[in-house]
Design a protein around this motif. Structure first.
Motif, mmCIF file in Angstrom:
data_model
loop_
_atom_site.group_PDB
_atom_site.id
_atom_site.type_symbol
_atom_site.label_atom_id
_atom_site.label_comp_id
_atom_site.label_asym_id
_atom_site.label_seq_id
_atom_site.Cartn_x
_atom_site.Cartn_y
_atom_site.Cartn_z
ATOM 1 N N VAL A 91 0.849 -1.202 0.000
ATOM 2 C CA VAL A 91 0.000 0.000 0.000
ATOM 3 C C VAL A 91 0.879 1.244 0.000
ATOM 4 N N HIS A 92 1.918 1.211 0.820
ATOM 5 C CA HIS A 92 2.841 2.345 0.901
ATOM 6 C C HIS A 92 3.493 2.626 -0.454
ATOM 7 N N SER A 93 3.845 1.568 -1.172
ATOM 8 C CA SER A 93 4.498 1.743 -2.474
ATOM 9 C C SER A 93 3.548 2.412 -3.467
ATOM 10 N N GLN A 94 2.296 2.024 -3.444
ATOM 11 C CA GLN A 94 1.318 2.641 -4.344
ATOM 12 C C GLN A 94 1.090 4.101 -3.974
ATOM 13 N N ASP A 95 1.054 4.373 -2.681
ATOM 14 C CA ASP A 95 0.902 5.751 -2.215
ATOM 15 C C ASP A 95 2.086 6.600 -2.667
ATOM 16 N N HIS A 96 3.279 6.028 -2.570
ATOM 17 C CA HIS A 96 4.487 6.732 -3.003
ATOM 18 C C HIS A 96 4.398 7.094 -4.485
ATOM 19 N N LEU A 97 3.967 6.133 -5.288
ATOM 20 C CA LEU A 97 3.863 6.365 -6.724
ATOM 21 C C LEU A 97 2.824 7.435 -7.038
ATOM 22 N N MET A 98 1.659 7.327 -6.439
ATOM 23 C CA MET A 98 0.600 8.306 -6.719
ATOM 24 C C MET A 98 1.017 9.715 -6.291
ATOM 25 N N THR A 99 1.682 9.819 -5.161
ATOM 26 C CA THR A 99 2.158 11.121 -4.693
ATOM 27 C C THR A 99 3.201 11.681 -5.657
ATOM 28 N N ALA A 100 4.097 10.833 -6.129
ATOM 29 C CA ALA A 100 5.144 11.273 -7.061
ATOM 30 C C ALA A 100 4.541 11.760 -8.376
ATOM 31 N N ILE A 101 3.520 11.064 -8.857
ATOM 32 C CA ILE A 101 2.861 11.480 -10.095
ATOM 33 C C ILE A 101 2.211 12.845 -9.906
ATOM 34 N N ALA A 102 1.460 13.000 -8.832
ATOM 35 C CA ALA A 102 0.784 14.282 -8.563
ATOM 36 C C ALA A 102 1.808 15.401 -8.373
ATOM 37 N N PHE A 103 2.881 15.104 -7.651
ATOM 38 C CA PHE A 103 3.894 16.116 -7.384
ATOM 39 C C PHE A 103 4.599 16.551 -8.656
ATOM 40 N N THR A 104 4.894 15.593 -9.535
ATOM 41 C CA THR A 104 5.558 15.915 -10.804
ATOM 42 C C THR A 104 4.637 16.769 -11.674
ATOM 43 N N ASP A 105 3.369 16.425 -11.727
ATOM 44 C CA ASP A 105 2.410 17.230 -12.495
ATOM 45 C C ASP A 105 2.319 18.645 -11.942
ATOM 46 N N LEU A 106 2.265 18.767 -10.630
ATOM 47 C CA LEU A 106 2.197 20.083 -10.006
ATOM 48 C C LEU A 106 3.485 20.871 -10.241
ATOM 49 N N ALA A 107 4.630 20.194 -10.197
ATOM 50 C CA ALA A 107 5.914 20.860 -10.447
ATOM 51 C C ALA A 107 5.953 21.483 -11.836
ATOM 52 N N LYS A 108 5.411 20.788 -12.809
ATOM 53 C CA LYS A 108 5.366 21.333 -14.175
ATOM 54 C C LYS A 108 4.584 22.640 -14.210
ATOM 55 N N GLU A 109 3.485 22.679 -13.498
ATOM 56 C CA GLU A 109 2.669 23.896 -13.460
ATOM 57 C C GLU A 109 3.401 25.031 -12.737
ATOM 58 N N ILE A 110 4.072 24.707 -11.647
ATOM 59 C CA ILE A 110 4.821 25.728 -10.897
ATOM 60 C C ILE A 110 5.957 26.279 -11.751
ATOM 61 N N ILE A 111 6.645 25.412 -12.467
ATOM 62 C CA ILE A 111 7.734 25.846 -13.344
ATOM 63 C C ILE A 111 7.190 26.774 -14.427
ATOM 64 N N ASP A 112 6.045 26.438 -14.974
ATOM 65 C CA ASP A 112 5.411 27.287 -15.976
ATOM 66 C C ASP A 112 5.118 28.676 -15.407
ATOM 67 N N ILE A 113 4.644 28.725 -14.192
ATOM 68 C CA ILE A 113 4.376 30.019 -13.552
ATOM 69 C C ILE A 113 5.652 30.819 -13.397
ATOM 70 N N TYR A 114 6.719 30.166 -12.918
ATOM 71 C CA TYR A 114 8.002 30.861 -12.786
ATOM 72 C C TYR A 114 8.513 31.379 -14.126
ATOM 73 N N GLN A 115 8.292 30.628 -15.185
ATOM 74 C CA GLN A 115 8.730 31.078 -16.507
ATOM 75 C C GLN A 115 7.960 32.326 -16.938
ATOM 76 N N ARG A 116 6.700 32.411 -16.576
ATOM 77 C CA ARG A 116 5.883 33.559 -16.961
ATOM 78 C C ARG A 116 6.225 34.809 -16.167
ATOM 79 N N LEU A 117 6.798 34.614 -14.973
ATOM 80 C CA LEU A 117 7.189 35.762 -14.158
ATOM 81 C C LEU A 117 8.431 36.359 -14.756
#
Length: 102
Positions: free
Chosen positions: A76-102
């Motif tokens: 269960v922990h391994s699946q949680d780790h994977l799902m968190t990593a996927i969400a975090f990577t997706d969010l990181a892309k959006e944050i990077i995009d915001i920084y690029q626009r600034l």
């Protein structure tokens, strides 16, 4: 737990952790205006996610073939780790995009 299953589970944890770490480093690089580094770190995170999915696919294939495994807290922990990593990577892309626009 079978060694093969344990190896796959540990792969999910390891690659998921690597992906999340690379995504965090990508955000930090973007914050400093280092967008080439940020882009590379996101690519590294995505590569780790692909590797994690390979581990997960092995487990899913076994299940589909009728070779069920006992679901443990570690699984269960391994699946949680994977799902968190996927969400975090997706969010990181959006944050990077915001920084690029600034």
């Amino acid at each position: 737990m079978e060694d093969k299953n344990l190896e796959a589970i540990m792969g999910l944890i390891m690659y998921g952790g690597n992906a999340k770490s690379d995504a965090m480093e990508a955000i930090a690089a973007a914050k400093q205006g280092e967008f080439k580094i940020a882009d590379q770190k996101i690519k590294d995170a995505e590569h780790s996610l692909v590797e994690a999915h390979h581990s997960q696919t092995g487990l899913l294939t076994q299940e589909a073939q009728g070779n069920s495994m006992t679901v443990s807290l570690l699984a269960v922990h391994s699946q949680d780790h994977l799902m968190t990593a996927i969400a975090f990577t997706d969010l990181a892309k959006e944050i990077i995009d915001i920084y690029q626009r600034l």
